[in-house]
Design a protein around this motif. Structure first.
Motif, mmCIF file in Angstrom:
data_model
loop_
_atom_site.group_PDB
_atom_site.id
_atom_site.type_symbol
_atom_site.label_atom_id
_atom_site.label_comp_id
_atom_site.label_asym_id
_atom_site.label_seq_id
_atom_site.Cartn_x
_atom_site.Cartn_y
_atom_site.Cartn_z
ATOM 1 N N ALA A 24 0.826 -1.206 0.000
ATOM 2 C CA ALA A 24 0.000 0.000 0.000
ATOM 3 C C ALA A 24 0.855 1.249 0.000
ATOM 4 C CB ALA A 24 -0.933 -0.010 1.207
ATOM 5 N N SER A 25 2.001 1.203 0.654
ATOM 6 C CA SER A 25 2.855 2.383 0.714
ATOM 7 C C SER A 25 3.478 2.692 -0.635
ATOM 8 C CB SER A 25 3.942 2.216 1.780
ATOM 9 O OG SER A 25 4.887 1.259 1.366
ATOM 10 N N HIS A 26 3.517 1.722 -1.553
ATOM 11 C CA HIS A 26 4.093 1.942 -2.867
ATOM 12 C C HIS A 26 3.044 2.373 -3.893
ATOM 13 C CE1 HIS A 26 8.022 0.685 -1.663
ATOM 14 N NE2 HIS A 26 7.562 -0.472 -1.236
ATOM 15 N N ALA A 27 1.782 2.394 -3.518
ATOM 16 C CA ALA A 27 0.743 2.847 -4.431
ATOM 17 C C ALA A 27 0.925 4.341 -4.664
ATOM 18 C CB ALA A 27 -0.636 2.556 -3.841
ATOM 19 N N VAL A 28 0.785 4.751 -5.907
ATOM 20 C CA VAL A 28 0.970 6.154 -6.253
ATOM 21 C C VAL A 28 -0.385 6.843 -6.225
ATOM 22 C CG1 VAL A 28 1.810 7.719 -8.020
ATOM 23 C CG2 VAL A 28 2.958 5.546 -7.664
ATOM 24 N N ASP A 29 -0.433 7.976 -5.540
ATOM 25 C CA ASP A 29 -1.673 8.737 -5.417
ATOM 26 C C ASP A 29 -1.428 10.147 -5.936
ATOM 27 O OD1 ASP A 29 -4.221 9.609 -4.686
ATOM 28 O OD2 ASP A 29 -3.658 9.969 -2.606
ATOM 29 N N PHE A 30 -2.141 10.513 -6.970
ATOM 30 C CA PHE A 30 -2.039 11.856 -7.525
ATOM 31 C C PHE A 30 -3.321 12.623 -7.264
ATOM 32 C CE2 PHE A 30 1.300 9.810 -9.943
ATOM 33 C CZ PHE A 30 2.247 10.811 -10.051
ATOM 34 N N LYS A 31 -3.162 13.897 -6.997
ATOM 35 C CA LYS A 31 -4.281 14.826 -6.864
ATOM 36 C C LYS A 31 -3.880 16.069 -7.639
ATOM 37 C CE LYS A 31 -5.999 13.043 -2.595
ATOM 38 N NZ LYS A 31 -7.222 12.391 -2.802
ATOM 39 N N SER A 32 -4.829 16.984 -7.797
ATOM 40 C CA SER A 32 -4.536 18.255 -8.456
ATOM 41 C C SER A 32 -4.878 19.381 -7.513
ATOM 42 C CB SER A 32 -5.367 18.392 -9.733
ATOM 43 O OG SER A 32 -4.990 17.411 -10.669
ATOM 44 N N VAL A 33 -4.202 20.503 -7.686
ATOM 45 C CA VAL A 33 -4.534 21.686 -6.898
ATOM 46 C C VAL A 33 -5.967 22.062 -7.260
ATOM 47 C CG1 VAL A 33 -3.966 24.110 -6.489
ATOM 48 C CG2 VAL A 33 -2.134 22.424 -6.795
ATOM 49 N N GLY A 34 -6.762 22.392 -6.249
ATOM 50 C CA GLY A 34 -8.179 22.677 -6.436
ATOM 51 C C GLY A 34 -8.458 24.006 -7.118
ATOM 52 N N VAL A 63 2.754 11.954 -1.326
ATOM 53 C CA VAL A 63 3.767 11.037 -0.827
ATOM 54 C C VAL A 63 3.419 10.551 0.577
ATOM 55 C CG1 VAL A 63 6.220 10.836 -0.233
ATOM 56 C CG2 VAL A 63 5.528 12.145 -2.237
ATOM 57 N N LEU A 64 2.854 11.457 1.387
ATOM 58 C CA LEU A 64 2.571 11.150 2.781
ATOM 59 C C LEU A 64 1.444 12.031 3.278
ATOM 60 C CD1 LEU A 64 3.645 9.797 5.507
ATOM 61 C CD2 LEU A 64 4.967 11.884 5.783
ATOM 62 N N SER A 65 0.548 11.468 4.052
ATOM 63 C CA SER A 65 -0.508 12.251 4.704
ATOM 64 C C SER A 65 -0.197 12.332 6.179
ATOM 65 C CB SER A 65 -1.875 11.591 4.504
ATOM 66 O OG SER A 65 -2.232 11.638 3.149
ATOM 67 N N TYR A 66 -0.360 13.528 6.735
ATOM 68 C CA TYR A 66 -0.066 13.767 8.146
ATOM 69 C C TYR A 66 -1.148 14.695 8.685
ATOM 70 C CZ TYR A 66 2.575 15.214 12.300
ATOM 71 O OH TYR A 66 2.977 15.471 13.586
ATOM 72 N N GLY A 67 -2.222 14.100 9.199
ATOM 73 C CA GLY A 67 -3.355 14.895 9.672
ATOM 74 C C GLY A 67 -3.988 15.649 8.513
ATOM 75 N N GLU A 68 -4.059 16.962 8.635
ATOM 76 C CA GLU A 68 -4.665 17.796 7.600
ATOM 77 C C GLU A 68 -3.644 18.258 6.560
ATOM 78 O OE1 GLU A 68 -6.845 20.917 9.517
ATOM 79 O OE2 GLU A 68 -8.030 19.503 10.668
ATOM 80 N N TRP A 69 -2.442 17.723 6.627
ATOM 81 C CA TRP A 69 -1.360 18.102 5.728
ATOM 82 C C TRP A 69 -0.947 16.920 4.870
ATOM 83 C CZ3 TRP A 69 0.736 22.949 5.219
ATOM 84 C CH2 TRP A 69 0.275 23.898 6.134
ATOM 85 N N VAL A 70 -0.437 17.206 3.672
ATOM 86 C CA VAL A 70 0.102 16.166 2.800
ATOM 87 C C VAL A 70 1.465 16.607 2.282
ATOM 88 C CG1 VAL A 70 -2.070 15.117 2.064
ATOM 89 C CG2 VAL A 70 -1.194 17.082 0.828
ATOM 90 N N LYS A 71 2.361 15.634 2.231
ATOM 91 C CA LYS A 71 3.662 15.881 1.620
ATOM 92 C C LYS A 71 3.505 15.495 0.158
ATOM 93 C CE LYS A 71 8.570 15.269 2.349
ATOM 94 N NZ LYS A 71 9.579 14.662 3.223
ATOM 95 N N VAL A 72 3.901 16.395 -0.735
ATOM 96 C CA VAL A 72 3.681 16.182 -2.157
ATOM 97 C C VAL A 72 4.979 16.334 -2.947
ATOM 98 C CG1 VAL A 72 1.259 16.902 -2.081
ATOM 99 C CG2 VAL A 72 3.040 18.616 -2.489
ATOM 100 N N ARG A 73 4.965 15.743 -4.142
ATOM 101 C CA ARG A 73 6.076 15.877 -5.091
ATOM 102 C C ARG A 73 5.501 16.489 -6.357
ATOM 103 N NH1 ARG A 73 7.778 10.727 -5.431
ATOM 104 N NH2 ARG A 73 9.375 11.069 -3.868
ATOM 105 N N ASP A 74 6.198 17.478 -6.913
ATOM 106 C CA ASP A 74 5.737 18.082 -8.161
ATOM 107 C C ASP A 74 6.447 17.437 -9.351
ATOM 108 O OD1 ASP A 74 8.274 19.246 -8.356
ATOM 109 O OD2 ASP A 74 7.584 21.254 -7.835
ATOM 110 N N ALA A 75 6.129 17.891 -10.551
ATOM 111 C CA ALA A 75 6.676 17.294 -11.771
ATOM 112 C C ALA A 75 8.196 17.392 -11.852
ATOM 113 C CB ALA A 75 6.047 17.946 -13.000
ATOM 114 N N SER A 76 8.789 18.375 -11.184
ATOM 115 C CA SER A 76 10.245 18.512 -11.209
ATOM 116 C C SER A 76 10.925 17.643 -10.150
ATOM 117 C CB SER A 76 10.640 19.976 -11.003
ATOM 118 O OG SER A 76 10.348 20.385 -9.674
ATOM 119 N N GLY A 77 10.125 16.982 -9.295
ATOM 120 C CA GLY A 77 10.671 16.116 -8.256
ATOM 121 C C GLY A 77 10.818 16.795 -6.909
ATOM 122 N N GLU A 78 10.505 18.088 -6.848
ATOM 123 C CA GLU A 78 10.603 18.821 -5.584
ATOM 124 C C GLU A 78 9.537 18.333 -4.604
ATOM 125 O OE1 GLU A 78 12.954 21.191 -4.755
ATOM 126 O OE2 GLU A 78 13.865 20.607 -6.670
#
Length: 153
Positions: A24-34, A63-78
């Motif tokens: 499950a940790s290797h599943a990729v989850d993408f969202k878009s800015v609202g 990449v990671l959910s932490y309460g109401e926050w999410v760690k994300v990666r953009d197209a450049s890898g940042e």
């Protein structure tokens, strides 16, 4: 020495749970800015350093959910943090190359209906199949691109 059947069963269950958690940790989850741009921070807090503003529709990998926050990666890898409430489940992708051909059908020989430049945002119209994904440009034109030619899947 006899093995305790309860301990053996517990170890088996613990191993199975660990394998499922790893998968499950290797599943990729993408969202878009609202609907509104979001601020990306260096920490999961509005008190963190502001890195940049992500525009409406920008795809981000969660990449990671932490309460109401999410760690994300953009197209450049940042990597950065943002508030989960600013993201949408709507799926968008970004062209990886210049002069990306959006084709009339999912076939290398299909005629191009549109050429887009690197970094152009495309809305995903359907789930990817057989290495292709149907997309829609903001001007309304639709077509297919190879999944390897876009980021956000």
């Amino acid at each position: 020495m006899l093995k305790n059947p309860v301990t053996s069963k517990f170890r088996w269950i613990a191993g199975a749970v660990l394998m499922l958690a790893t998968a499950a940790s290797h599943a990729v989850d993408f969202k878009s800015v609202g609907a509104a741009p979001v601020i990306l921070y260096d920490a999961p807090s509005v008190k963190g350093g502001k890195l940049y503003v992500a525009p409406r529709g920008m795809p981000l990998e969660v990449v990671l959910s932490y309460g109401e926050w999410v760690k994300v990666r953009d197209a450049s890898g940042e990597m950065a943090w943002t508030e989960a409430k600013g993201l949408s489940p709507k799926r968008n992708v970004v062209a990886r190359t210049a002069n990306l051909k959006v084709r009339a059908s999912p076939d290398d020989n299909a005629s191009p209906v549109l050429l887009v430049d690197k970094g152009v945002l495309l809305e995903m119209s359907e789930q990817p199949t057989s290495g292709w994904v149907k997309v829609r440009h903001k001007d309304g034109q639709t077509g297919y691109v190879k999944t390897s030619e876009v980021w956000g899947l």
